[in-house]
Design a protein around this motif. Structure first.
Motif, PDB file in Angstrom:
ATOM      1  N   PRO A  92       0.829  -1.208   0.000  1.00 46.25           N
ATOM      2  CA  PRO A  92       0.000   0.000   0.000  1.00 46.25           C
ATOM      3  C   PRO A  92       0.863   1.258   0.000  1.00 46.25           C
ATOM      4  O   PRO A  92       1.899   1.311   0.671  1.00 46.25           O
ATOM      5  N   PHE A  93       0.428   2.255  -0.736  1.00 41.82           N
ATOM      6  CA  PHE A  93       1.248   3.440  -0.953  1.00 41.82           C
ATOM      7  C   PHE A  93       1.581   4.183   0.337  1.00 41.82           C
ATOM      8  O   PHE A  93       2.680   4.710   0.498  1.00 41.82           O
ATOM      9  N   GLU A  94       0.637   4.230   1.261  1.00 39.18           N
ATOM     10  CA  GLU A  94       0.891   5.011   2.484  1.00 39.18           C
ATOM     11  C   GLU A  94       1.963   4.381   3.361  1.00 39.18           C
ATOM     12  O   GLU A  94       2.574   5.058   4.186  1.00 39.18           O
ATOM     13  N   THR A  95       2.221   3.077   3.184  1.00 36.80           N
ATOM     14  CA  THR A  95       3.304   2.468   3.955  1.00 36.80           C
ATOM     15  C   THR A  95       4.665   2.903   3.423  1.00 36.80           C
ATOM     16  O   THR A  95       5.666   2.839   4.141  1.00 36.80           O
ATOM     17  N   ILE A  96       4.685   3.355   2.167  1.00 36.93           N
ATOM     18  CA  ILE A  96       5.910   3.901   1.585  1.00 36.93           C
ATOM     19  C   ILE A  96       6.118   5.334   2.059  1.00 36.93           C
ATOM     20  O   ILE A  96       7.162   5.692   2.602  1.00 36.93           O
ATOM     21  N   THR A  97       5.102   6.181   1.854  1.00 40.98           N
ATOM     22  CA  THR A  97       5.245   7.609   2.160  1.00 40.98           C
ATOM     23  C   THR A  97       5.387   7.888   3.649  1.00 40.98           C
ATOM     24  O   THR A  97       5.954   8.906   4.033  1.00 40.98           O
ATOM     25  N   SER A  98       4.901   6.978   4.486  1.00 36.94           N
ATOM     26  CA  SER A  98       5.029   7.144   5.935  1.00 36.94           C
ATOM     27  C   SER A  98       6.380   6.688   6.459  1.00 36.94           C
ATOM     28  O   SER A  98       6.720   6.929   7.623  1.00 36.94           O
ATOM     29  N   GLY A  99       7.156   5.981   5.607  1.00 33.17           N
ATOM     30  CA  GLY A  99       8.445   5.445   6.028  1.00 33.17           C
ATOM     31  C   GLY A  99       8.351   4.068   6.660  1.00 33.17           C
ATOM     32  O   GLY A  99       9.374   3.454   6.977  1.00 33.17           O
ATOM     33  N   THR A 100       7.121   3.566   6.836  1.00 29.63           N
ATOM     34  CA  THR A 100       6.923   2.270   7.502  1.00 29.63           C
ATOM     35  C   THR A 100       7.591   1.130   6.742  1.00 29.63           C
ATOM     36  O   THR A 100       8.167   0.221   7.342  1.00 29.63           O
ATOM     37  N   SER A 101       7.511   1.163   5.420  1.00 34.30           N
ATOM     38  CA  SER A 101       8.111   0.091   4.616  1.00 34.30           C
ATOM     39  C   SER A 101       9.610  -0.003   4.839  1.00 34.30           C
ATOM     40  O   SER A 101      10.177  -1.098   4.863  1.00 34.30           O
ATOM     41  N   PHE A 102      10.257   1.139   4.999  1.00 37.65           N
ATOM     42  CA  PHE A 102      11.707   1.144   5.221  1.00 37.65           C
ATOM     43  C   PHE A 102      12.061   0.700   6.638  1.00 37.65           C
ATOM     44  O   PHE A 102      12.987  -0.081   6.836  1.00 37.65           O
ATOM     45  N   GLU A 118       6.956  18.235   0.894  1.00 32.07           N
ATOM     46  CA  GLU A 118       7.579  18.550   2.182  1.00 32.07           C
ATOM     47  C   GLU A 118       7.111  17.594   3.263  1.00 32.07           C
ATOM     48  O   GLU A 118       7.893  17.183   4.125  1.00 32.07           O
ATOM     49  N   GLU A 119       5.843  17.228   3.232  1.00 33.08           N
ATOM     50  CA  GLU A 119       5.312  16.298   4.228  1.00 33.08           C
ATOM     51  C   GLU A 119       5.992  14.940   4.129  1.00 33.08           C
ATOM     52  O   GLU A 119       6.404  14.356   5.143  1.00 33.08           O
ATOM     53  N   ARG A 120       6.156  14.436   2.931  1.00 38.89           N
ATOM     54  CA  ARG A 120       6.782  13.133   2.752  1.00 38.89           C
ATOM     55  C   ARG A 120       8.260  13.164   3.099  1.00 38.89           C
ATOM     56  O   ARG A 120       8.818  12.157   3.553  1.00 38.89           O
ATOM     57  N   LYS A 121       8.899  14.307   2.887  1.00 40.50           N
ATOM     58  CA  LYS A 121      10.322  14.437   3.203  1.00 40.50           C
ATOM     59  C   LYS A 121      10.588  14.358   4.707  1.00 40.50           C
ATOM     60  O   LYS A 121      11.728  14.163   5.123  1.00 40.50           O
ATOM     61  N   GLN A 122       9.553  14.481   5.508  1.00 39.90           N
ATOM     62  CA  GLN A 122       9.721  14.305   6.951  1.00 39.90           C
ATOM     63  C   GLN A 122       9.882  12.832   7.312  1.00 39.90           C
ATOM     64  O   GLN A 122      10.451  12.496   8.357  1.00 39.90           O
ATOM     65  N   ALA A 123       9.390  11.940   6.445  1.00 36.27           N
ATOM     66  CA  ALA A 123       9.384  10.503   6.751  1.00 36.27           C
ATOM     67  C   ALA A 123      10.418   9.708   5.963  1.00 36.27           C
ATOM     68  O   ALA A 123      10.934   8.695   6.453  1.00 36.27           O
ATOM     69  N   ILE A 124      10.731  10.148   4.732  1.00 34.20           N
ATOM     70  CA  ILE A 124      11.701   9.437   3.905  1.00 34.20           C
ATOM     71  C   ILE A 124      12.586  10.451   3.186  1.00 34.20           C
ATOM     72  O   ILE A 124      12.249  11.629   3.097  1.00 34.20           O
ATOM     73  N   ASP A 125      13.707   9.975   2.674  1.00 36.45           N
ATOM     74  CA  ASP A 125      14.588  10.831   1.869  1.00 36.45           C
ATOM     75  C   ASP A 125      14.321  10.565   0.391  1.00 36.45           C
ATOM     76  O   ASP A 125      14.033   9.430  -0.007  1.00 36.45           O
TER      77      ASP A 125
END
Length: 272
Positions: A92-102, A118-125
């Motif tokens: 699921p896409f939100e597990t990527i953008t939230s950083g959970t997948s990593f 900017e919001e996504r950059k808080q969770a992943i690079d």
């Protein structure tokens, strides 16, 4: 693109159980670009695992038993440079953008037609931008709907957790339409084509591709949202991020990027 939430908890149950095992078999890959002795640690031996959310044609989608697409070909260049093979992990896409997948060691990189925000950059690079996109409007051919104002009293489909959904919500009150959420892109596109909704909004690249395949639909408007896609990595994973950027730059300098772009979009990228 921007995207999702419902299956996140279910997806993580097996992932968390496997996280320790996957970490234990991590492979060290020499990061030759830095010259400082730093290493790239991969979650699976001999593989560069890419998280994505299928289907998002032509960036990543299933063709038979393979996953293909523009993003897939770009990440293949990174895998080749590292001397490994790419493996796709659909999540699921939100597990990527939230950083959970990593954090759960699902993948090394994420390539999912993903807009840098900017919001996504808080969770992943994010890598350097590799693709420019705008939002677009998909309708049934002959509908007469040319813009958001033409949707007053009608239904506008969006893909959950996407920049298209945000754009639709931001403009709903002024234009008087109802926003209808769908779990993924194919469901949203099908709803437009079958008349379940009056229009759909998403990134221009995927909607033009759909209209080409299904000529009973058409894209009647584009909205200059100035979006750029990036390849995601775990927060703080500088060694892998540097390698991704290095490979992207090399591909653009050599013309390989243009060849891949033309393969999937039928034309070379516009010069800046």
């Amino acid at each position: 693109m921007a995207r999702r939430t419902r299956h996140a908890a279910l997806a993580l149950i097996p992932v968390l159980a496997l996280a320790a095992t996957m970490t234990a078999c991590a492979t060290k890959v020499n990061n030759g670009s830095s010259g400082d002795g730093s290493n790239i640690a991969l979650v699976q031996s001999g593989k560069l695992v890419t998280c994505t959310h299928l289907s998002y044609k032509p960036f990543q989608y299933s063709e038979g038993d393979k996953t293909v697409g523009f993003d897939v070909d770009l990440v293949d260049l990174v895998a080749k440079d590292l001397g490994v093979t790419q493996e796709i992990f659909d999540t699921p896409f939100e597990t990527i953008t939230s950083g959970t997948s990593f954090s759960a060691n699902q993948c090394d990189v994420a390539a999912a037609g993903m807009t840098i925000t900017e919001e996504r950059k808080q969770a992943i690079d994010f890598s350097d931008p590799y693709f420019e996109a705008s939002q677009a409007l998909l309708v049934k051919k002959g509908s007469g709907i040319k813009d958001l104002a033409g949707l007053k009293g009608k239904k506008l489909a969006v893909q959950q957790d996407t920049t298209g959904e945000k754009y639709a919500n931001d403009n709903a009150a002024a234009n008087g339409y109802t926003v209808v959420q769908f779990e993924d892109l194919p469901l949203m596109e099908t709803a437009v084509r079958t008349g379940a909704v009056d229009a759909g909004i998403n990134d221009n690249g995927v909607l033009f591709d759909y209209a080409k395949e299904f000529p009973d639909t058409e894209v009647t408007a584009e909205f200059d949202t100035g979006e750029q896609y990036g390849i995601g990595v775990k927060k703080g994973n500088t060694a892998l991020l540097n390698k991704v950027n290095e490979v992207l730059k090399k591909a653009k300098d050599s013309g390989e990027y243009d060849k891949i772009y033309e393969k999937w979009f039928g034309k070379k990228p516009e010069s800046k």
